[in-house]
Scaffold this active site. Structure first.
Site, PDB file in Angstrom:
ATOM      1  N   GLU A  48      73.722  95.865 -57.285  1.00  0.00           N
ATOM      2  CA  GLU A  48      73.015  94.624 -56.804  1.00  0.00           C
ATOM      3  C   GLU A  48      74.077  93.220 -56.755  1.00  0.00           C
ATOM      4  O   GLU A  48      74.438  92.427 -55.769  1.00  0.00           O
ATOM      5  CB  GLU A  48      72.044  93.811 -57.146  1.00  0.00           C
ATOM      6  CG  GLU A  48      70.542  94.712 -55.684  1.00  0.00           C
ATOM      7  CD  GLU A  48      70.140  96.132 -56.969  1.00  0.00           C
ATOM      8  OE1 GLU A  48      70.754  96.181 -57.645  1.00  0.00           O
ATOM      9  OE2 GLU A  48      70.029  96.905 -56.598  1.00  0.00           O
TER      10      GLU A  48
ATOM     11  N   HIS B  10      57.675  94.633 -55.975  1.00  0.00           N
ATOM     12  CA  HIS B  10      57.564  94.551 -54.963  1.00  0.00           C
ATOM     13  C   HIS B  10      56.735  94.191 -54.754  1.00  0.00           C
ATOM     14  O   HIS B  10      57.049  93.876 -53.146  1.00  0.00           O
ATOM     15  CB  HIS B  10      57.228  96.512 -54.731  1.00  0.00           C
ATOM     16  CG  HIS B  10      58.886  97.220 -54.982  1.00  0.00           C
ATOM     17  ND1 HIS B  10      58.770  97.073 -56.823  1.00  0.00           N
ATOM     18  CD2 HIS B  10      60.058  98.142 -54.612  1.00  0.00           C
ATOM     19  CE1 HIS B  10      59.731  98.006 -56.986  1.00  0.00           C
ATOM     20  NE2 HIS B  10      60.333  98.486 -55.981  1.00  0.00           N
TER      21      HIS B  10
END
Lengths: 334, 326
Positions: free
Chosen positions: B60, B129
């Site tokens: 990322e 998450h």
């Protein structure tokens, strides 16, 4: 994939010898003056001097075209100067003046010039690397034969951004030249205390990037390696990596008492001063007289004095511009 | 009007903008051959080829930084973060580079990057998450933040984000991808920095965005039926810059405000909105500004606890009644 340190290989004539010497002197004199001005608080904040490492910026950037891009670290005054930015615009920036290359917004660590394709001045260790790969990727996508050069220190090699960038650059074969300025210290932490594998070019090689180690105190060796690497990149053969073994003669920044290294070690490296090194080389071959050296040095000193005069006469950005350029829209539209 | 899913509206926005501007490209994990983890990029590889729809390794920070570099070079990257939970890894490039390039170079550089992907709770995905992290970005000068609630807004807002010359963080609620709604066939844009009144009412303004718009709409319906309270639902759509004019207009009408957000309560966007209302509109308020948030805990996995943690119709209704002294 890897090669041993390059021997001096470039045969040079008088003009080129003088040119390279002059470029190193310009950087050296500029930064010596910066240290004085810092003591006078004309320059503030963090100031990281490149003194001792000049051969790297000079030899590498000399191998580039104007439309190639360069990204540096917070130790980037020399790279900016070598990329064509004026000593005036750099000095004015360090004074925080609106006439500076970043109009006083950046200071010593954040020199920018879009015109010269100098994309900073990055003060987060390793963080200039992903944008280096991104600029190179853009050139590849647009079919331009430009090269993007990222300079970074040995300290960066411990960062995740280094490894992520090497992997992506190799995976996508972008036209980037990675120049690791290994000055043996990540701030005050010696190389063997921060790297599991202190031969840093081996790390890049492990990603499949052609990587070499070069004597960064020898501008001719730097120049030779950089020209070869840039030519290969421009031919479309993907990224290249050069580890320059170099040394900073001054402290990490102006606040560093240098308790982590022996004075004897510093003195030993000073014997390999890149300016002295090239001067001796040229003198031995009758390519430089004492008078010619003085003229080159005087020219560099005068350029720096002009830059200081320029900065002394400069002005600060009007306070009403404080909010300008946070976004593309003027502040009142937000 | 035709109805399409939120993810398909986003897909149309990407396809149209890539068609319109050859400098736009999409990069991220699983965006190309896999067609997107949430199928937002479905078919784009076939349509635009691997040069413009680029699969990345799981990296990322690296690909966010590549996007920053490409944007500095004049391209218009759309960087897909599979979820914003993973985008935490990329914060250096977003905060230290994308957000500061223009200011630090005094206008020489521009970083027209869009960083988009799923945010918020998905349902039994547990703590790592299920986060609403928009405050991380809205806090930073130099970034713009958009969070759509409907397929129509999703399409028009993403097109605007891609055309914007500044870095835009575009967070899509994970539970909305399958949500269907009316989306015009013809081209349209939803402007940056403009909210919308999703439901008109005169008794209390509820300021919200993204997924919570739907929770608030349900609460408004219930309050109308149970207590005859007319709730005005103000969907901010863009969190930075804030649509202060729309907030002023609505609050001057209702004199009561509740801010509802999926994120945690402390140091949140909702806290800043409440701060703005309390100070800018003090004379217009008949009650303290109410707030409804996710409970101040990492999201639990347990089926009984997750719904208790998230703002619910009941908690919103309760907060509105309190603001109305009912």
């Amino acid at each position: 994939m890897t090669e041993k340190p390059q021997a001096r290989v470039e045969n040079i004539d008088r003009d080129r010898g003088h040119y390279l010497l002059h470029q190193m002197l310009r950087i050296r004199r500029l930064e010596e003056r910066c240290a004085d001005l810092y003591a006078q608080t004309k320059i503030r904040g963090f100031l990281h001097l490149y003194i001792g490492e000049e051969a790297v910026a000079v030899g590498v950037i000399d191998a580039l075209r104007d439309d190639d891009a360069v990204l540096g670290t917070y130790r980037e005054h020399g790279h900016a100067l070598m990329k064509g930015m004026s000593a005036e615009s750099i000095m004015a920036e360090m004074y925080g003046n609106v006439e500076g290359c970043s109009m006083g917004r950046g200071g010593s660590m954040h020199l920018f010039s879009k015109e010269h394709r100098f994309f900073g001045g990055h003060a987060i260790v390793g963080a200039g690397l992903p944008p280096t790969v991104g600029l190179a990727l853009a050139d590849k996508m647009l079919g331009r034969d430009r090269v993007t050069v990222g300079f970074f220190g040995d300290g960066s090699v411990a960062e995740g951004e280094f490894h992520e960038s090497m992997n992506l650059a190799a995976l996508w074969q972008v036209p980037a030249l990675f120049c690791c300025e290994n000055n043996l210290y990540a701030m005050g932490t010696a190389l063997d205390r921060h790297q599991s594998q202190p031969d840093l070019h081996l790390k890049a090689a492990s990603y499949g990037i052609p990587s070499i180690q070069v004597d960064g105190m020898d501008v001719l060796a730097v120049s030779h390696a950089a020209r070869r690497a840039v030519a290969a990149i421009r031919d479309g053969s993907g990224p290249q990596f050069i580890e320059f073994l170099t040394y900073r003669f001054r402290a990490h920044s102006m606040f560093d008492p240098e308790l982590y290294r022996d004075k004897a070690e510093v003195e030993k490296w000073k014997e390999r001063d890149p300016i002295k090194n090239l001067t001796t080389y040229l003198r031995e071959r009758d390519l430089l007289t004492e008078q010619e050296y003085d003229e080159l040095d005087q020219s560099a000193r005068q350029e720096v004095e002009r830059a200081v005069e320029f900065a002394e006469k400069g002005s600060l950005e009007p306070v009403e511009d404080l909010l300008r350029f946070v976004y593309s829209e003027p502040e009142e539209d937000r | 009007m035709r109805e399409i899913a939120f993810r398909d509206a986003l897909n149309e926005a990407l396809a149209e903008e890539m068609e319109r501007d050859p400098d736009v490209f999409l990069m991220g994990e699983e965006v190309a051959e896999y067609n997107g983890a949430y199928k937002v990029s479905k078919g784009l590889l076939d349509q635009f080829g691997p040069r413009r729809v680029i699969d990345t390794p799981i990296v990322e920070l690296g690909f966010a930084g590549l996007g920053v570099g490409a944007a500095l070079a004049g391209l218009k990257p759309v960087i897909e973060m599979m979820t914003f939970n993973f985008a935490i890894l990329a914060l250096d490039q977003v905060v230290n580079h994308a957000a500061k390039a223009r200011y630090m170079s005094n206008g020489q550089l521009s970083c027209p990057i869009v960083i988009r992907g799923a945010g918020g709770a998905g349902g039994s995905l547990a703590a790592q998450h299920s986060q609403s992290l928009e405050a991380h970005y809205a806090h930073v000068p130099g970034l713009k933040v958009m969070m759509p609630a409907t397929p129509k807004d999703a399409k028009g807002m993403l097109k605007t984000a891609i055309r914007d010359p500044d870095p835009v963080i575009f967070i899509e609620s994970e539970v909305l991808y399958g949500y269907k709604g009316e989306v015009p066939e013809e081209e349209y844009l939803i402007p940056m920095g403009k909210g919308e009144i999703k439901r008109e009412g005169g008794d209390c303004t509820v300021i919200t965005w993204s997924r919570m718009v739907h929770t608030v709409m349900d609460a408004a319906e219930e309050l109308k039926n149970s207590d005859g309270v007319d709730v005005e639902v103000l969907d901010l759509r863009t969190l930075r810059p804030l649509d202060k004019d729309l907030i002023r207009e609505s609050v001057k009408k209702t004199n009561r405000v509740v801010v509802v957000e999926e994120a945690w309560p402390w140091a949140s966007v909702g806290a800043s909105v409440a701060d703005f209302v309390a100070r800018d509109l003090f004379d217009w308020l008949d009650a303290p500004v109410g707030r409804v948030n996710q409970r101040d805990v990492p999201m639990p996995y347990a089926f009984n606890l997750e719904p208790l943690s998230l703002p619910s119709v009941e908690r919103v209704a309760e907060a509105v009644k309190k603001a109305c002294y009912l």
